[in-house]
Motif scaffolding. Structure first.
Motif, PDB file in Angstrom:
ATOM      1  N   LEU A   1     -12.692  -0.490   1.680  1.00 58.21           N
ATOM      2  CA  LEU A   1     -11.944   0.356   0.759  1.00 58.21           C
ATOM      3  C   LEU A   1     -11.552   1.681   1.410  1.00 58.21           C
ATOM      4  O   LEU A   1     -10.448   2.195   1.169  1.00 58.21           O
ATOM      5  N   ALA A   2     -12.431   2.221   2.253  1.00 55.94           N
ATOM      6  CA  ALA A   2     -12.091   3.454   2.963  1.00 55.94           C
ATOM      7  C   ALA A   2     -10.925   3.231   3.915  1.00 55.94           C
ATOM      8  O   ALA A   2     -10.037   4.084   4.052  1.00 55.94           O
ATOM      9  N   ALA A   3     -10.909   2.076   4.573  1.00 56.24           N
ATOM     10  CA  ALA A   3      -9.808   1.758   5.484  1.00 56.24           C
ATOM     11  C   ALA A   3      -8.486   1.693   4.725  1.00 56.24           C
ATOM     12  O   ALA A   3      -7.461   2.217   5.184  1.00 56.24           O
ATOM     13  N   LEU A   4      -8.495   1.056   3.557  1.00 60.68           N
ATOM     14  CA  LEU A   4      -7.279   0.981   2.752  1.00 60.68           C
ATOM     15  C   LEU A   4      -6.848   2.349   2.242  1.00 60.68           C
ATOM     16  O   LEU A   4      -5.659   2.616   2.071  1.00 60.68           O
ATOM     17  N   TRP A   5      -7.792   3.224   2.004  1.00 63.73           N
ATOM     18  CA  TRP A   5      -7.473   4.580   1.545  1.00 63.73           C
ATOM     19  C   TRP A   5      -6.833   5.403   2.661  1.00 63.73           C
ATOM     20  O   TRP A   5      -5.808   6.060   2.462  1.00 63.73           O
ATOM     21  N   PHE A   6      -7.412   5.380   3.838  1.00 64.30           N
ATOM     22  CA  PHE A   6      -6.954   6.259   4.918  1.00 64.30           C
ATOM     23  C   PHE A   6      -5.720   5.729   5.650  1.00 64.30           C
ATOM     24  O   PHE A   6      -5.030   6.490   6.320  1.00 64.30           O
ATOM     25  N   CYS A   7      -5.438   4.431   5.530  1.00 67.92           N
ATOM     26  CA  CYS A   7      -4.296   3.890   6.266  1.00 67.92           C
ATOM     27  C   CYS A   7      -2.981   4.143   5.558  1.00 67.92           C
ATOM     28  O   CYS A   7      -1.912   3.893   6.125  1.00 67.92           O
ATOM     29  N   GLU A   8      -3.039   4.626   4.323  1.00 64.54           N
ATOM     30  CA  GLU A   8      -1.828   4.798   3.529  1.00 64.54           C
ATOM     31  C   GLU A   8      -1.704   6.253   3.073  1.00 64.54           C
ATOM     32  O   GLU A   8      -2.605   6.770   2.395  1.00 64.54           O
ATOM     33  N   PRO A   9      -0.629   6.963   3.428  1.00 63.64           N
ATOM     34  CA  PRO A   9      -0.506   8.383   3.045  1.00 63.64           C
ATOM     35  C   PRO A   9      -0.186   8.614   1.573  1.00 63.64           C
ATOM     36  O   PRO A   9      -0.491   9.678   1.036  1.00 63.64           O
ATOM     37  N   ARG A  10       0.434   7.628   0.900  1.00 66.91           N
ATOM     38  CA  ARG A  10       0.843   7.824  -0.492  1.00 66.91           C
ATOM     39  C   ARG A  10      -0.274   7.420  -1.442  1.00 66.91           C
ATOM     40  O   ARG A  10      -0.811   6.319  -1.358  1.00 66.91           O
ATOM     41  N   LEU A  11      -0.605   8.331  -2.359  1.00 65.34           N
ATOM     42  CA  LEU A  11      -1.734   8.117  -3.263  1.00 65.34           C
ATOM     43  C   LEU A  11      -1.565   6.854  -4.100  1.00 65.34           C
ATOM     44  O   LEU A  11      -2.511   6.073  -4.262  1.00 65.34           O
ATOM     45  N   GLY A  12      -0.367   6.639  -4.649  1.00 60.78           N
ATOM     46  CA  GLY A  12      -0.138   5.472  -5.482  1.00 60.78           C
ATOM     47  C   GLY A  12      -0.393   4.176  -4.741  1.00 60.78           C
ATOM     48  O   GLY A  12      -1.001   3.249  -5.288  1.00 60.78           O
ATOM     49  N   ARG A  13       0.085   4.114  -3.507  1.00 59.66           N
ATOM     50  CA  ARG A  13      -0.124   2.889  -2.723  1.00 59.66           C
ATOM     51  C   ARG A  13      -1.578   2.739  -2.297  1.00 59.66           C
ATOM     52  O   ARG A  13      -2.090   1.621  -2.193  1.00 59.66           O
TER      53      ARG A  13
END
Length: 286
Positions: free
Chosen positions: A207-219
């Protein structure tokens, strides 16, 4: 996170030689080495653990009478899968009728496949054949993997599937898509359905990887929601597939079995937090 920063699935491979040939040789070669060690060592418990003895006793019904054998929520897929593989080994005459020792052969095969995954991860990330081969060899030679590959503990198949999920996540989550996130989530779920406790050290990292790999909050939130939804969907499919079998449970009982929640596998209890806090205070006060 280093893997996510360095990985590039479009990076060209400048090494010579076929990846599939290397992969086949590495998997077959490592499997042969591990099986040779098993035959030479001739100690399915490794002289350190008796856990495999109990696992083999629980596995026996899945070998001789799988229709009436009981399921265990914390190892929901382990016993059916390894029971079927032990029946195959019986047909081949490999330690026939002795699941205690057959487990070692299956673990060796599982570890050899994991060696291939380590090779593919390193070669994809670096584009270098030799680095890939050395990474696979180094991974196999680590104490944790080598020991569990030649004894009858039950963690090796779950570790292999989980390692494959993490490897795909390391490459794909740098450029996520619905198909990639869903594939990793399903593979990850199959891993913890073999051994439930492996969810705890791995899910937060995913989940951390998915959070940090994407700059847009919605995505960010969408990728995490998709991952969790696919995880629950996988558990639901498995629960439906075994519905009515002895010991069968529902999807939510699979997601939370409560096994060994006071151990290091299941994160922190309040007692552990208090102990950690006392240690920090004692350290700061010197």
């Amino acid at each position: 996170m280093t893997l996510l920063a360095l990985s590039d699935p479009l990076r060209p491979d400048h090494s010579r030689g076929g990846t599939l040939v290397d992969l086949a040789l590495l998997v077959v070669g490592s499997g042969a080495v591990l099986i040779a060690l098993i035959l030479w060592f001739d100690n399915a418990q490794g002289g350190l653990t008796g856990n495999g003895v109990f696992k083999s006793l629980e596995l026996k019904p899945w070998v001789v009478d799988p229709a009436s054998a009981p399921l265990y929520p914390s190892n929901y897929l382990f016993y059916p899968a390894y029971g079927a593989l032990c029946r195959l080994l019986d047909l081949l005459g490999i330690f026939a009728g002795d699941p205690r020792r057959q487990l070692t052969i299956l673990n060796a095969v599982s570890a050899s496949l994991c060696t291939g995954v380590a090779y593919l991860l390193a070669r994809t990330m670096t584009g270098d054949r030799m680095i890939g081969l050395l990474t696979g060899a180094f991974h196999l030679a680590t104490s944790h993997v080598m020991f569990l590959a030649i004894v009858n503990e039950d963690i090796m198949p779950s570790y292999t599937v989980m390692f494959a999920a993490m490897a795909l996540g390391a490459i794909w989550f740098a450029r996520p898509s619905m198909a990639r996130v869903a594939t990793v989530a399903v593979l990850f779920s199959i891993g913890w359905l073999f051994e439930w406790r492996l969810m705890f050290p791995t899910l937060p990292a995913m989940l951390a990887a998915l959070w940090f790999c994407e700059p847009r909050l919605g995505r960010r939130l969408a990728w995490i929601a998709l991952f969790l939804a696919c995880m629950l969907a996988t558990a639901s499919v498995v629960a439906v597939a075994w519905h009515g079998h002895a010991g069968a449970v529902g999807p939510f009982d699979l997601v939370w079995t409560g096994k060994a929640v006071r151990s290091v596998w299941a994160g922190f209890t309040w007692a552990k937090v208090a102990y950690l806090w006392d240690g920090i205070v004692a350290y700061l006060l010197g």
